[in-house]
Design an enzyme around this catalytic site. Structure first.
Site, PDB file in Angstrom:
ATOM      1  CB  SER A  58      26.393  -4.565   7.387  1.00 55.97           C
ATOM      2  OG  SER A  58      25.828  -5.818   7.670  1.00 55.97           O
ATOM      3  CG  ASP A 215      27.417  -5.984   4.216  1.00 53.58           C
ATOM      4  OD1 ASP A 215      27.915  -4.848   4.241  1.00 53.58           O
ATOM      5  OD2 ASP A 215      27.655  -6.863   5.063  1.00 53.58           O
TER       6      ASP A 215
END
Length: 631
Positions: A58, A215
């Site tokens: 992320s 993510d």
């Protein structure tokens, strides 16, 4: 640090968790670690020269690319991170929870364009591959040491593994099926890494078919330390693991206390409902007609964020229990650093986070950070003062620096006074407040007289002098007689308006640069770096720290070379309040250009010369630990 080809050298790994859009604290902690590393070595080093593997998920992946693939120093990475993330959250007004509640995705176009600009400025093209080019390429960010990978998750896979490691290097073993091999550009990897089903749409790319990536924290790899170990074994095989540094992003607010120790833990409906109501009260109250009930989108996000936080803790626990004994040292830092449990965005909170990191450093710095730095520095000479830093070759300026600056700014500072006076402009600002009367006035006069005489002998007109209160000033000061005459005419009287005078000095110098830049590189290159030496005995009667802060912002905003100017405050006399006031001047961003010299007895001519030659380039100062700056 030179690249090591031997398998026997212990490898160093930096792992950075994901956590919403809050990677700033991780960058600031890495900055403190690097300052301590530099403070224990005899050279400026970048994170990509210290660590052999830098990886993240992320926003941790974004940070990994800045430090690893793009080879930035921490200060430059912090600047680019802030600028880029502000582009991302601008459209939502920094209120991500409002987007979550409405299930509205943030418009990423400005963020994407800004990423392209960053990569273009550094590598020459926004389309450069995440993979490092061949050794004989012209890629300006090819570095021989650090490997970088970022984890992403595929939304609709047709095979068991949903998680992919997108690498800056090639490897024999692969984490995922090879069918997604493609030319990943650096901006694409960042967009894929931070994509979230809550507020940023997945990144669509075309390979054999249309695929979507987001993510990898949603797939159990928010803390990618286990993938890091797989990559390690794929690339170094028999080589030992040295130091592992793992940075969390403080998402523990989504977990019960104590955190769960089981992979089967899942937040119960009552737990989710309680957190949802807290989010409403803190983030959504009185906005857009929200009624305070449990919004389904908020509840879904909380369940997923709780799972992400759980996975991060469990990955750390597993490594600590089962694998940490295989490496020399393992460090885990997972603090919120001033962010609330539901703050998913950190930009706009820079000063708060920086202060929290500084406070944390005061408690942990002497032990934890010092221990980490010791284990990251190769055996050899260490130094514990500024002397070695003074003569280091400074790192290159940021890539967006205005071109055509004086070349002296990229060279080590001179070791001889004659070279210093020929290549630097020096402005002495003399405190003529009432408390300087008597011996302190004579002490300052005599020290300056010898510098002026030396300038006369060298036939240079680079030394100037002015006072805090009296309007008398001389540009191109030469000769002892001139100094003695000035000090006879000016009598100490009045307060200590240090900030007001510095405001004038900064404005004049930066205005001069502005005008030269407009005329072109031939004029701009003629302006040497400016050293401002403030000789003072008292506590300022205004706020020079605020003035310095504004000058730092103007320097950055104008994209001028960071070594354009610096300030040294030299204490005359041993007043405790004056010493405290000087120390406060090097707090936060002011340390970029401010140095302080505490009182160490009478300031003689020889001491003043050592002070002039002992300054540190501003872009080296920001890489040094705080406890070294005021020595």
């Amino acid at each position: 640090m030179q690249a090591q080809n031997t398998r026997d050298k212990p490898k160093r790994i930096l792992v950075i968790d994901g956590g919403g859009l809050r990677g700033l604290a991780s960058l600031m902690v890495i900055d403190e670690i690097m300052k301590a590393v530099i403070g224990r070595s005899r050279k400026i080093m970048l994170p990509c020269e210290v660590f052999d593997l830098i990886c993240g998920t992320s926003v941790g992946g974004f940070v990994s690319i800045l430090l690893g693939r793009l080879g930035m120093d921490c200060e430059t990475a912090i600047k680019h991170y802030e600028e880029a993330m502000k582009k991302l959250v601008k459209s939502s007004g920094n209120d991500i929870w409002n987007n979550v509640a409405k299930h509205e995705f943030i418009n990423t176009s400005e963020f994407h364009n800004h990423l392209n600009n960053i990569v273009r400025d550094i590598t020459g093209s926004p389309d450069v591959s995440i993979k490092l080019a061949a050794e004989d390429s012209q890629d300006p960010r090819r570095h021989p040491n650090a490997k970088t990978f970022v984890t992403v998750m595929e939304g609709k896979p047709d095979y068991p593994s949903r998680t992919h490691a997108i690498r800056s290097y090639t490897t024999q073993k692969t984490l995922s099926a090879p069918r997604v091999n493609r030319h990943w550009t650096i901006p694409e990897v960042v967009l894929a890494a931070i994509a979230s089903p809550f507020y940023i749409s997945p990144l669509s790319v075309k390979t054999d078919r249309e695929r979507e990536f987001q993510d990898a924290g949603l797939c159990g790899y928010n803390n990618p330390i286990e993938i890091a170990l797989q990559e390690f074994s794929s690339n170094w095989l028999q080589g030992p693991i040295g130091t592992v540094v793992s940075l969390g992003t403080g998402l523990r607010g989504f977990l019960p206390d104590p955190p769960p120790r089981s992979t089967v833990w899942y937040p119960r409906p009552a737990f989710v409902q309680e957190l949802s109501k807290k989010v409403f009260r803190e983030k959504l109250a009185k906005k857009d007609g929200q009624d305070g009930g449990v919004n389904e989108n908020i509840a879904y996000a909380i369940r997923e964020l709780a799972g992400i936080a759980r996975d991060s803790v469990l990955a750390h626990d597993r490594f600590e229990e089962n694998r940490a004994h295989n490496c020399d040292c393992y460090y885990r830092i997972d603090e919120a650093f001033g962010l609330g449990p539901f703050d998913l965005v950190d930009v706009g909170r820079t000063e708060d986070i920086r202060n929290q990191v500084k406070n944390w450093m005061r408690v942990n710095g002497p032990t934890l950070i010092a221990d980490i730095a010791t284990n990251l520095v190769d055996e050899g000479d260490h130094f514990t003062d500024k002397e070695a830093a003074t003569y280091m070759k400074p790192p290159p300026p940021p890539p967006d620096t205005v071109k055509g600056y004086n070349e002296r700014m990229d060279e080590p500072r001179p070791t001889r006074l004659q070279d210093y006076l020929r290549n630097f402009e020096v402005l002495f600002v003399v405190d003529d407040s009432g408390s300087m009367e008597g011996d302190r006035w004579a002490e300052t006069r005599d020290a300056l007289a010898d510098i002026a005489e030396y300038a006369f002998e060298l036939n240079v007109r680079t030394v100037s002098m002015r006072f805090l209160n009296d309007a008398t000033s001389i540009r191109g000061l030469q000769g002892k007689a001139n100094v003695l005459s000035l000090f006879d005419k000016v009598q100490p009287n009045g307060g200590t308006p240090t900030g007001g005078v510095l405001n004038t000095v900064f404005g004049q110098h930066l205005g001069r640069i502005d005008a030269a830049v407009q005329k072109g590189e031939s004029e701009y290159s003629k302006i040497p770096p400016l050293d401002i030496i403030v000789l003072t005995d008292g506590v300022p009667s205004d706020r020079p720290a605020d003035v310095v802060s504004q000058a730092v912002k103007r320097l950055r905003g104008s994209h001028y070379h960071p070594n354009t100017m610096g300030v040294q405050f030299v204490q005359i006399g041993d007043e405790d309040l004056a010493k405290q006031a000087l120390t406060e001047l090097v707090m936060g961003d002011n340390a970029r250009i401010v140095d302080t010299v505490p009182y160490r007895g009478v300031v003689t001519s020889k001491k003043l010369q050592r002070i002039l030659l002992g300054g540190v380039h501003p872009n080296i100062r920001v890489m040094l630990p705080d406890d070294m700056l005021a020595k």
